[in-house]
Design a protein around this motif. Sequence first.
Motif, PDB file in Angstrom:
ATOM      1  N   THR A 101      10.593  -2.303 -18.862  1.00  0.00           N
ATOM      2  CA  THR A 101      11.239  -3.191 -17.907  1.00  0.00           C
ATOM      3  C   THR A 101      11.043  -2.560 -16.532  1.00  0.00           C
ATOM      4  O   THR A 101      10.498  -1.454 -16.407  1.00  0.00           O
ATOM      5  CB  THR A 101      12.747  -3.304 -18.194  1.00  0.00           C
ATOM      6  OG1 THR A 101      13.330  -1.999 -18.084  1.00  0.00           O
ATOM      7  CG2 THR A 101      13.010  -3.887 -19.570  1.00  0.00           C
ATOM      8  N   HIS A 102      11.531  -3.244 -15.503  1.00  0.00           N
ATOM      9  CA  HIS A 102      11.451  -2.667 -14.151  1.00  0.00           C
ATOM     10  C   HIS A 102      12.168  -1.318 -14.119  1.00  0.00           C
ATOM     11  O   HIS A 102      11.673  -0.349 -13.536  1.00  0.00           O
ATOM     12  CB  HIS A 102      12.049  -3.633 -13.130  1.00  0.00           C
ATOM     13  CG  HIS A 102      11.993  -3.127 -11.732  1.00  0.00           C
ATOM     14  ND1 HIS A 102      10.810  -3.015 -11.026  1.00  0.00           N
ATOM     15  CD2 HIS A 102      12.971  -2.660 -10.914  1.00  0.00           C
ATOM     16  CE1 HIS A 102      11.064  -2.512  -9.831  1.00  0.00           C
ATOM     17  NE2 HIS A 102      12.367  -2.292  -9.743  1.00  0.00           N
ATOM     18  N   GLU A 103      13.315  -1.241 -14.775  1.00  0.00           N
ATOM     19  CA  GLU A 103      14.093   0.005 -14.816  1.00  0.00           C
ATOM     20  C   GLU A 103      13.370   1.097 -15.606  1.00  0.00           C
ATOM     21  O   GLU A 103      13.509   2.283 -15.320  1.00  0.00           O
ATOM     22  CB  GLU A 103      15.459  -0.272 -15.448  1.00  0.00           C
ATOM     23  CG  GLU A 103      16.387   0.920 -15.462  1.00  0.00           C
ATOM     24  CD  GLU A 103      17.727   0.613 -16.112  1.00  0.00           C
ATOM     25  OE1 GLU A 103      18.341   1.547 -16.636  1.00  0.00           O
ATOM     26  OE2 GLU A 103      18.153  -0.561 -16.104  1.00  0.00           O
ATOM     27  N   GLY A 104      12.585   0.711 -16.610  1.00  0.00           N
ATOM     28  CA  GLY A 104      11.925   1.687 -17.467  1.00  0.00           C
ATOM     29  C   GLY A 104      10.597   2.208 -16.958  1.00  0.00           C
ATOM     30  O   GLY A 104      10.078   3.207 -17.455  1.00  0.00           O
ATOM     31  N   THR A 105      10.031   1.557 -15.963  1.00  0.00           N
ATOM     32  CA  THR A 105       8.708   1.954 -15.477  1.00  0.00           C
ATOM     33  C   THR A 105       8.628   3.417 -15.041  1.00  0.00           C
ATOM     34  O   THR A 105       7.668   4.105 -15.401  1.00  0.00           O
ATOM     35  CB  THR A 105       8.249   1.014 -14.346  1.00  0.00           C
ATOM     36  OG1 THR A 105       8.147  -0.312 -14.897  1.00  0.00           O
ATOM     37  CG2 THR A 105       6.908   1.423 -13.780  1.00  0.00           C
ATOM     38  N   PRO A 106       9.618   3.957 -14.306  1.00  0.00           N
ATOM     39  CA  PRO A 106       9.494   5.374 -13.908  1.00  0.00           C
ATOM     40  C   PRO A 106       9.389   6.345 -15.086  1.00  0.00           C
ATOM     41  O   PRO A 106       8.670   7.337 -15.001  1.00  0.00           O
ATOM     42  CB  PRO A 106      10.774   5.631 -13.104  1.00  0.00           C
ATOM     43  CG  PRO A 106      11.170   4.301 -12.581  1.00  0.00           C
ATOM     44  CD  PRO A 106      10.781   3.325 -13.663  1.00  0.00           C
ATOM     45  N   LEU A 107      10.068   6.066 -16.198  1.00  0.00           N
ATOM     46  CA  LEU A 107       9.970   6.954 -17.358  1.00  0.00           C
ATOM     47  C   LEU A 107       8.758   6.643 -18.222  1.00  0.00           C
ATOM     48  O   LEU A 107       8.193   7.547 -18.840  1.00  0.00           O
ATOM     49  CB  LEU A 107      11.227   6.871 -18.214  1.00  0.00           C
ATOM     50  CG  LEU A 107      12.376   7.764 -17.789  1.00  0.00           C
ATOM     51  CD1 LEU A 107      13.570   7.544 -18.701  1.00  0.00           C
ATOM     52  CD2 LEU A 107      11.982   9.220 -17.801  1.00  0.00           C
ATOM     53  N   SER A 108       8.348   5.387 -18.282  1.00  0.00           N
ATOM     54  CA  SER A 108       7.218   5.036 -19.138  1.00  0.00           C
ATOM     55  C   SER A 108       5.946   5.739 -18.692  1.00  0.00           C
ATOM     56  O   SER A 108       5.057   5.994 -19.501  1.00  0.00           O
ATOM     57  CB  SER A 108       7.008   3.523 -19.168  1.00  0.00           C
ATOM     58  OG  SER A 108       6.546   3.040 -17.919  1.00  0.00           O
ATOM     59  N   LYS A 109       5.863   6.083 -17.433  1.00  0.00           N
ATOM     60  CA  LYS A 109       4.670   6.766 -16.942  1.00  0.00           C
ATOM     61  C   LYS A 109       4.512   8.158 -17.553  1.00  0.00           C
ATOM     62  O   LYS A 109       3.443   8.744 -17.490  1.00  0.00           O
ATOM     63  CB  LYS A 109       4.658   6.847 -15.414  1.00  0.00           C
ATOM     64  CG  LYS A 109       5.882   7.508 -14.818  1.00  0.00           C
ATOM     65  CD  LYS A 109       5.618   8.894 -14.333  1.00  0.00           C
ATOM     66  CE  LYS A 109       6.840   9.485 -13.727  1.00  0.00           C
ATOM     67  NZ  LYS A 109       7.493  10.483 -14.552  1.00  0.00           N
ATOM     68  N   ASP A 110       5.549   8.672 -18.177  1.00  0.00           N
ATOM     69  CA  ASP A 110       5.423   9.990 -18.795  1.00  0.00           C
ATOM     70  C   ASP A 110       4.492   9.996 -19.996  1.00  0.00           C
ATOM     71  O   ASP A 110       4.131  11.058 -20.491  1.00  0.00           O
ATOM     72  CB  ASP A 110       6.805  10.544 -19.166  1.00  0.00           C
ATOM     73  CG  ASP A 110       7.579  10.951 -17.925  1.00  0.00           C
ATOM     74  OD1 ASP A 110       6.951  11.489 -16.993  1.00  0.00           O
ATOM     75  OD2 ASP A 110       8.795  10.725 -17.867  1.00  0.00           O
ATOM     76  N   VAL A 111       4.077   8.821 -20.428  1.00  0.00           N
ATOM     77  CA  VAL A 111       3.066   8.758 -21.472  1.00  0.00           C
ATOM     78  C   VAL A 111       1.764   9.412 -20.979  1.00  0.00           C
ATOM     79  O   VAL A 111       1.014  10.002 -21.752  1.00  0.00           O
ATOM     80  CB  VAL A 111       2.857   7.305 -21.970  1.00  0.00           C
ATOM     81  CG1 VAL A 111       2.132   6.462 -20.952  1.00  0.00           C
ATOM     82  CG2 VAL A 111       2.135   7.296 -23.286  1.00  0.00           C
ATOM     83  N   TRP A 112       1.508   9.345 -19.669  1.00  0.00           N
ATOM     84  CA  TRP A 112       0.312   9.988 -19.108  1.00  0.00           C
ATOM     85  C   TRP A 112       0.426  11.509 -19.200  1.00  0.00           C
ATOM     86  O   TRP A 112      -0.564  12.190 -19.458  1.00  0.00           O
ATOM     87  CB  TRP A 112       0.090   9.563 -17.658  1.00  0.00           C
ATOM     88  CG  TRP A 112      -0.156   8.103 -17.555  1.00  0.00           C
ATOM     89  CD1 TRP A 112       0.711   7.153 -17.092  1.00  0.00           C
ATOM     90  CD2 TRP A 112      -1.339   7.403 -17.945  1.00  0.00           C
ATOM     91  NE1 TRP A 112       0.130   5.906 -17.183  1.00  0.00           N
ATOM     92  CE2 TRP A 112      -1.132   6.034 -17.699  1.00  0.00           C
ATOM     93  CE3 TRP A 112      -2.554   7.795 -18.490  1.00  0.00           C
ATOM     94  CZ2 TRP A 112      -2.087   5.057 -17.970  1.00  0.00           C
ATOM     95  CZ3 TRP A 112      -3.505   6.824 -18.753  1.00  0.00           C
ATOM     96  CH2 TRP A 112      -3.266   5.486 -18.502  1.00  0.00           C
ATOM     97  N   LEU A 113       1.626  12.034 -19.011  1.00  0.00           N
ATOM     98  CA  LEU A 113       1.810  13.481 -19.167  1.00  0.00           C
ATOM     99  C   LEU A 113       1.574  13.893 -20.612  1.00  0.00           C
ATOM    100  O   LEU A 113       0.997  14.951 -20.879  1.00  0.00           O
ATOM    101  CB  LEU A 113       3.211  13.899 -18.706  1.00  0.00           C
ATOM    102  CG  LEU A 113       3.498  13.770 -17.215  1.00  0.00           C
ATOM    103  CD1 LEU A 113       4.943  14.145 -16.920  1.00  0.00           C
ATOM    104  CD2 LEU A 113       2.538  14.622 -16.397  1.00  0.00           C
ATOM    105  N   ALA A 114       2.012  13.056 -21.549  1.00  0.00           N
ATOM    106  CA  ALA A 114       1.755  13.345 -22.969  1.00  0.00           C
ATOM    107  C   ALA A 114       0.251  13.354 -23.244  1.00  0.00           C
ATOM    108  O   ALA A 114      -0.261  14.229 -23.951  1.00  0.00           O
ATOM    109  CB  ALA A 114       2.455  12.319 -23.854  1.00  0.00           C
TER     110      ALA A 114
END
Length: 133
Positions: A108-121
Amino acid sequence: MRLSNAILRGISGAYILQSGLGKKDLPVEAYEGLQAMAATGVPQLKEWDAKTFGQALWISETALGAALLTPFVSKRLAGLALTAFSAGMLTMYFNNDSMTQDDGIRPTHEGTPLSKDVWLAAIGLSLVFQPKD
């Protein structure tokens, strides 16, 4: 160190180091907010004192960033640490219904900042599984 490793480690390491140092002198209220968010992924963190949590958070982020930026730390060790860190961040994302759409995956809009951590993984796993130099 290969240029590709230096890029992967340099960018993610500098970002995490800056993030950790930015949390060093936050007020307790800010640590409480970060702790509440972290507890959505790791419920046991609710039991910690907020100041202790904040100190552990900034020190661990700073140490991870420094390890990624330090060439004599093996790429596999740095990659494992980054993968563990990003997995912790992603637990907050996947365990908080307001961060994902109805399918439980897309942010969601709220989740976008955390979802980007998939790139760190992905960066962490890339460092772990690269062939030996």
